[in-house]
Design an enzyme around this catalytic site. Structure first.
Site, mmCIF file in Angstrom:
data_model
loop_
_atom_site.group_PDB
_atom_site.id
_atom_site.type_symbol
_atom_site.label_atom_id
_atom_site.label_comp_id
_atom_site.label_asym_id
_atom_site.label_seq_id
_atom_site.Cartn_x
_atom_site.Cartn_y
_atom_site.Cartn_z
ATOM 1 N N GLY A 1 -10.542 7.950 7.357
ATOM 2 C CA GLY A 1 -11.897 8.228 8.090
ATOM 3 C C GLY A 1 -12.509 8.363 8.606
ATOM 4 O O GLY A 1 -13.132 8.872 9.060
ATOM 5 N N LYS B 1 0.759 -1.288 -0.212
ATOM 6 C CA LYS B 1 -0.272 0.317 -0.209
ATOM 7 C C LYS B 1 1.172 1.462 0.014
ATOM 8 O O LYS B 1 1.778 1.029 0.795
ATOM 9 C CB LYS B 1 -0.835 -0.543 1.293
ATOM 10 C CG LYS B 1 -1.617 1.194 1.511
ATOM 11 C CD LYS B 1 -2.526 1.171 2.238
ATOM 12 C CE LYS B 1 -3.383 2.684 2.774
ATOM 13 N NZ LYS B 1 -3.655 2.908 3.851
ATOM 14 N N ASN C 1 -8.817 1.573 10.287
ATOM 15 C CA ASN C 1 -7.817 1.369 11.935
ATOM 16 C C ASN C 1 -8.236 2.040 13.346
ATOM 17 O O ASN C 1 -8.589 1.572 14.133
ATOM 18 C CB ASN C 1 -6.407 1.680 11.641
ATOM 19 C CG ASN C 1 -5.506 1.505 12.013
ATOM 20 O OD1 ASN C 1 -5.612 1.002 13.398
ATOM 21 N ND2 ASN C 1 -4.311 2.302 12.078
ATOM 22 N N THR C 2 -8.338 3.454 13.185
ATOM 23 C CA THR C 2 -8.287 4.263 14.344
ATOM 24 C C THR C 2 -9.559 4.273 15.206
ATOM 25 O O THR C 2 -9.510 3.815 15.957
ATOM 26 C CB THR C 2 -8.384 5.580 14.130
ATOM 27 O OG1 THR C 2 -6.785 6.016 13.462
ATOM 28 C CG2 THR C 2 -8.257 6.693 14.983
#
Lengths: 384, 255
Positions: free
Chosen positions: B183, B95, B204-205
């Site tokens: 996001g 990536k 992820n977050t």
């Protein structure tokens, strides 16, 4: 010879001048700040924003923000987790020499303080590096006292080349140098440069730094920018809280970092938040009005103003404070710290810079991070 | 017919790509399992070379590693990190993440195109993270990308589909899989991206910072599956301006 009669605002021969654009902006904005003029409404407004302006940052540093400290801590925690997740970086400082040509009245290394002076040979440095590397750490910060004579740029460069053999990330905290010298150190494996301005109030600065090249305020102020011009990836900033009005100094530190990031968008910005500590031959030195509550306010304000910045919590603070601050805002913590010379692999041959409060080992800090439900990270950079 | 995500000739039944960068390591396994994820990203800068607590030790067997080039500031650095990842045994997937802004971590589209071209020629399965711009997406296709990964909002912001209209254009115009990355803060936003026709979602977050990580991973899995099913079944028409007229205006036409 630079002494207390030397104009502290005038560059000396050999000191590279790169202009004063950022310095002028920081000093004038800091002087405009009237921290007593902010109200609870200003603080509330700042706490509601995603992206804070310098004025919002000032509001969060003001006395009006004190009743909002709990809310600030919660917001800071959210921002820290958003940008860093659960990661907390670990590192240790390695002092390789404590010779110093400066006379800074609050510092244990100052040239008039009678302490045991020492400088490690390359063999001794390698021994120290091995001992630290064996603990599992992968990031190291190489420090010296500020003496070009005793610790030349080449000496530091050779030490950093050795450090790169054992560590994935190498930073330096040494006397400020010119951009070509930073470029040379970068080729030796250094990627992070930390310079403490101590205080941004230049008049006060002159009364604290009575001799040596450090007396020259603008040369020190522009060190981070010269480091970035020399190709460094990141720079660290700090004011030593307790020397002067801590709100002004914290504002100037944050705004300095903010302007550097705007001018060099790729630069990684890091803050340290040291408070004054007792030194050998002067155990009376203390951070005055900067209590833990004020220190937390400053750290949260840094986090909310620069959510993406790295924040290091010093071993000057006690273990209980450090363990809680990594849960709120700090993203980097030192472990197994000694500020003396040669302590990691032997008995030590030079005295320390200041008294630390948190002498916990690598294993103890690692466990403390895990106990908070956070993830210790040894290195977060790849050299390419 | 099986509904599969095809990337560089490899097929996947899961359309949920999980990040690994913000967790406590012990939770990665549970997150992957509950997410049903078959691909997990890995920042090479975090994969310790034999150091303590190596992230690779926590990733379950059989999951495809997607090393990313985070930390790269230009195409050359990204290319070097990708080659290093391959040498480390991380496989051919990569990536591309190229940022030269430390504040918002927005990707540099131009450099990303350049890195994609170089790495695709070297046989990598290149998955470029980009700011959603149709022209750039077309260039990425021509450069040999295996998919296009537009951001929904800045990394870590949890703001959801801030770039919705532009991602929709990529979905409509680009033949490669469009994987919405960065996001996405809530399962509902992931679901919406899938309803729009995104081929997969990366998060992820949103999961790493949840109170119960394995449960949130599962919530995302379900949302992504629901969105995919809705997309495949053809969403009902949404009335934008009043109801359809009951008396046709075109009823007079003859021949």
């Amino acid at each position: 010879m630079i002494d207390q009669n030397t104009n502290h605002m005038e560059y000396q021969p050999g000191m590279e001048q790169i202009g004063s654009e950022i310095q002028d902006a920081v000093i004038s904005k800091m002087n405009e700040c009237d921290f007593d003029s902010y109200t609870a409404a200003d603080v509330r407004q700042a706490l509601q924003k995603d992206v804070l302006s310098p004025e919002d940052f000032a509001a969060l540093l003001s006395p009006a923000a004190d009743p909002f400290l709990e809310e600030m801590a919660h917001r800071a925690q959210q921002e820290t987790r958003k940008h860093f997740g659960n990661s907390v970086m670990m590192f240790t400082p390695l002092y390789i020499a404590n010779y110093c040509e400066n006379y800074c009245i609050y510092c244990g290394f100052n040239c008039h303080n009678k302490i045991r002076r020492a400088k490690l040979s390359m063999e001794e440095i390698e021994k120290e590096l091995k001992a630290i590397s064996d603990t599992g750490l992968q990031e190291i910060l190489i420090l010296t006292g500020e003496s070009r004579t005793a610790s030349s740029v080449e000496y530091i460069g050779e030490a950093c080349k050795l450090a790169r053999k054992y560590f994935r990330v190498v930073g330096i905290e040494i006397y400020p140098v010119n951009s070509d010298e930073y470029a040379y150190l970068h080729t030796c494996g250094v990627d992070y440069v930390t310079v403490f301005q101590e205080t941004y109030n230049s008049d006060k600065y002159a009364t604290l730094h009575l001799g040596g090249h450090k007396r020259i305020f603008p040369y020190r102020f522009n060190a981070q920018e010269r480091a970035l011009m020399g190709g460094m990836r990141g720079v660290g900033l700090a004011a030593l809280l307790g020397l002067d009005d801590f709100r002004k100094d914290a504002f100037a530190t944050g705004y300095h970092g903010w302007l550097l990031q705007r001018k060099y968008p790729h630069a990684e910005i890091a803050f340290s938040c040291p408070r004054l500590r007792p030194i050998i031959n002067n155990d009376k030195i203390n951070p005055k009005d900067v209590h833990e509550r004020q220190l937390l306010q400053v750290i949260c304000a840094y986090r909310l103003f620069m959510p993406f910045a790295s924040i290091t919590i010093s071993s000057r603070e006690r273990a209980g404070f450090r363990d809680n601050i990594i849960d709120i805002a700090a993203t980097k913590i030192s472990a197994g710290v000694s500020t003396g010379i040669g302590d990691h692999s032997g008995d030590g041959k030079g005295d320390e810079q200041f008294e630390i409060s948190d002498g916990r080992s690598y294993d103890e800090i690692y466990k403390a991070i895990k106990d908070k439900g956070l993830q210790p990270v040894m290195a977060d950079y790849i050299y390419v | 017919m099986k509904d599969e995500l095809i990337l560089g000739g490899h097929s996947f039944s899961s359309r949920f790509i999980l990040g690994s960068g913000k967790y406590s390591l012990e939770l990665i396994k549970a997150a992957v399992e509950n997410a049903g994820a078959q691909i997990i990203t890995l920042a090479l800068r975090r994969a310790n070379e034999g150091g303590v607590a190596n992230i690779l030790d926590y990733i379950p067997e059989g999951v495809t590693l997607l090393p990313n080039t985070s930390g790269a500031r230009n195409a050359d650095e990204a290319v070097r990190i990708a080659r290093l990842a391959r040498e480390c045994g991380c496989g051919d997937f990569v990536k591309i993440e190229i940022m030269r802004d430390s504040k918002y971590l927005l990707p540099d589209n131009q450099e990303t195109i350049r890195a994609t071209e170089i790495l695709a020629k070297e046989g990598f399965v290149v998955m470029p993270y980009m700011y959603p711009d149709l022209n750039v997406a077309r260039d990425l296709v021509n450069a040999g990308a295996a998919c296009v990964m537009p951001l929904a909002a800045p990394i870590g912001s949890n703001k959801g589909l801030a770039t919705r209209e532009f991602i929709q254009i990529l979905i409509d115009e680009i033949d490669l899989p469009i994987i919405v990355d960065a996001g996405i803060g809530r399962p509902s936003q992931a679901c919406e991206a899938m309803e729009m026709g995104a081929a997969a979602v990366m998060a992820n977050t949103a999961i790493a910072t949840a109170g119960d990580i394995p449960a949130m991973a599962e919530a995302f899995k379900k949302a992504i599956e629901a969105g995919r099913t809705a997309y495949l079944s053809g969403l009902g028409r949404v009335m934008e301006k009043g109801a359809a007229a009951s008396s046709p205006l075109t009823g007079f036409l003859q021949d």
